[in-house]
Each structure stands twice: as structure tokens, then as C-alpha cells.
Design an enzyme around this catalytic site. Structure first.
Site, short mmCIF file in Angstrom:
data_model
loop_
_atom_site.label_atom_id
_atom_site.label_comp_id
_atom_site.label_asym_id
_atom_site.label_seq_id
_atom_site.Cartn_x
_atom_site.Cartn_y
_atom_site.Cartn_z
N SER A 211 0.84 -1.19 0.00
CA SER A 211 0.00 0.00 0.00
C SER A 211 0.88 1.24 0.00
O SER A 211 2.05 1.17 -0.38
CB SER A 211 -0.93 -0.03 1.21
OG SER A 211 -1.93 0.96 1.09
N ASN A 212 0.34 2.39 0.38
CA ASN A 212 1.11 3.64 0.41
C ASN A 212 0.58 4.53 1.53
O ASN A 212 -0.37 4.16 2.23
CB ASN A 212 1.04 4.33 -0.95
CG ASN A 212 -0.38 4.63 -1.35
OD1 ASN A 212 -1.06 5.42 -0.71
ND2 ASN A 212 -0.86 3.97 -2.41
N HIS A 213 1.18 5.71 1.69
CA HIS A 213 0.88 6.57 2.84
C HIS A 213 -0.29 7.52 2.63
O HIS A 213 -0.46 8.45 3.40
CB HIS A 213 2.11 7.39 3.20
CG HIS A 213 3.23 6.57 3.75
ND1 HIS A 213 3.12 5.86 4.92
CD2 HIS A 213 4.47 6.33 3.28
CE1 HIS A 213 4.25 5.22 5.15
NE2 HIS A 213 5.09 5.48 4.16
N ALA B 84 -4.73 7.33 -4.28
CA ALA B 84 -3.36 6.91 -4.58
C ALA B 84 -3.43 5.41 -4.87
O ALA B 84 -3.25 4.57 -3.99
CB ALA B 84 -2.45 7.20 -3.39
#
Ligand code: C5P
Length: 211
Positions: free
Chosen positions: A18-20, A84
Site C-alpha cells: 500500500s502507500n501513505h 493513490a
């Protein structure tokens, strides 16, 4: 319709890529659209945010689920792809927890490309006004201008995520809007400000341009 937050791409039953992304920008846009009287569907990845008043929220995890939820909620007049979205997912999701193998040096994961959600929506014959975001750490306007044209967007909101205190996870953001007008790419810089104010500035720019 607005997408927001990260996507989560499972590797096995307990792990994911995943991402922030916090989802704050997409949620601020959803709140601003609803406050102006729009009927808003917010397709959201996993975030720790309350649903803005008057917004219909659809929760998803992966990019493939996000695309399916978006396609199920079409048609719409305005599509803002703020999520995102992970560019890649595991080629296959392990049924059981992946074990450390005998190879102590490392492991290799095979990834495949995810569908591009905003580009898929923008490629439809009956398409909404399409807005994308470009989070970049270098050559901001060049990369954002390329995405505007390649994804056939009507507007792209470019932000430099290498600046401390702005962008991913924070409450503030600065952005440059890029759009096509008379065969040229035009630009407008928006100064650092809370994401709620930036959402208003983005809508002030795009609402008069809606067909
Ligand atoms: O190519 P890049 O990920 O930088 O493009 C960002 C824009 O494209 C954002 O608007 C994002 O929501 C959208 N996007 C998407 N589906 C993907 C990748 C990006 O909708 N798979």
C-alpha cells in the site's frame, strides 16, 4: 464521483502492499462538492476518516475493487480521481501466509500492473469531466503535463510531495493546476493552504468549466 485514499493489494492473508495516502484531499473534495449541492459518491480505500455529511461512501480495498465500484456508480458528470492507486498488485495472492523459505538472501515478488482507473473512465465514449492528481517528487509540471495528455484528463492537480509538511498525510497542500485550452497546456499555481481550502479553490476553477 470521487476516489480517495490508498489501495491495499493483498500478498497473502496477512500482508499487503500500500502507500501513505491519508485520503484527506479526496474527503475534503467530497465535502466541498456536497456543500455545493452535488450528489456525491465517494469510492474510498482504507482510511481513518469520517464520511462527510451528505456523501454516499463505498468502501473498497484493492485497485480492482475500486475500478469495479467506480464502474458500478457511473455515469456521473464529474469524476475526480484523487486516490493513490497502487500501480501494481501481486501476480497471485497466496492462499496461506507466505513462509520464509530456505533462501536467506531474499525473495522475489511477481507483480502485475493494476488498471488505471481515471484513464479508464476518461476513455469512455460517454465520459464525465475528468480530474486527476499527480503527486511527484521531481519535474512536477513535466510529469503532470504528460499525465494530463496521456490519461486524456480535463484537469490535473499536481503537487510536490517532497516538500516537508505538504502532501501525503498532512493537512496542508500546495498545487499547480494544469489543463488544456486552445491546444495549449495552461497552468495556475495555488499557494500552500489547508486541504479544505484547496478543495474549494479546485472547485472554483473547475465548476465554470463543466459542460
Ligand atoms: O500515474 P499516476 O499514478 O501518477 O497518476 C495519478 C492519477 O491517476 C491520480 O488521479 C490517480 O487517482 C489516478 N490513478 C488511477 N488508477 C491508477 C493509477 C493512478 O486512477 N491505477
Amino acid at each position: 464521483m470521487i476516489t480517495a485514499g490508498p489501495t491495499r493489494e493483498a500478498l497473502d492473508p496477512v500482508r499487503y502492499l500500500s502507500n501513505h495516502s491519508s485520503g484527506k484531499m479526496g474527503y475534503a473534495l467530497a465535502a466541498a462538492c456536497a456543500a455545493r449541492g452535488a450528489q456525491v459518491t465517494l469510492v474510498s480505500g482504507p482510511v481513518a476518516l469520517a464520511t462527510p455529511p451528505g456523501v454516499a461512501r463505498v468502501d473498497v480495498l484493492s485497485a480492482c475493487e475500486m475500478l469495479a465500484a467506480v464502474e458500478a456508480a457511473l455515469p456521473c458528470e464529474l469524476f475526480i480521481g484523487c486516490a493513490a492507486v497502487a500501480d501494481y498488485r501481486a501476480a497471485s495472492v497466496a492462499e496461506h501466509k507466505l513462509k520464509k523459505g530456505d533462501d536467506t538472501s531474499g525473495m522475489t515478488l511477481e507483480l502485475v500492473r493494476n488498471p488505471d482507473i481515471v484513464a479508464t473512465v476518461a476513455a469512455r465514449a460517454e465520459r464525465p469531466f475528468c480530474v486527476g492528481f499527480a503527486a511527484e517528487t521531481q519535474a512536477l509540471e513535466t510529469h503532470a503535463g504528460d499525465k494530463l495528455l496521456r490519461k486524456r484528463l480535463d484537469l490535473i492537480v499536481a503537487n510536490d510531495v517532497s516538500q516537508a509538511g505538504l502532501g501525503f498525510g498532512s493537512d496542508d497542500n500546495a498545487a499547480t493546476l494544469l489543463w488544456r485550452e486552445a491546444d495549449e497546456v495552461r497552468r495556475q499555481a495555488l499557494s500552500p493552504q489547508p486541504k479544505t481550502a484547496l478543495a474549494t479553490a479546485i472547485l472554483d476553477h473547475l465548476v465554470p468549466r463543466l459542460p
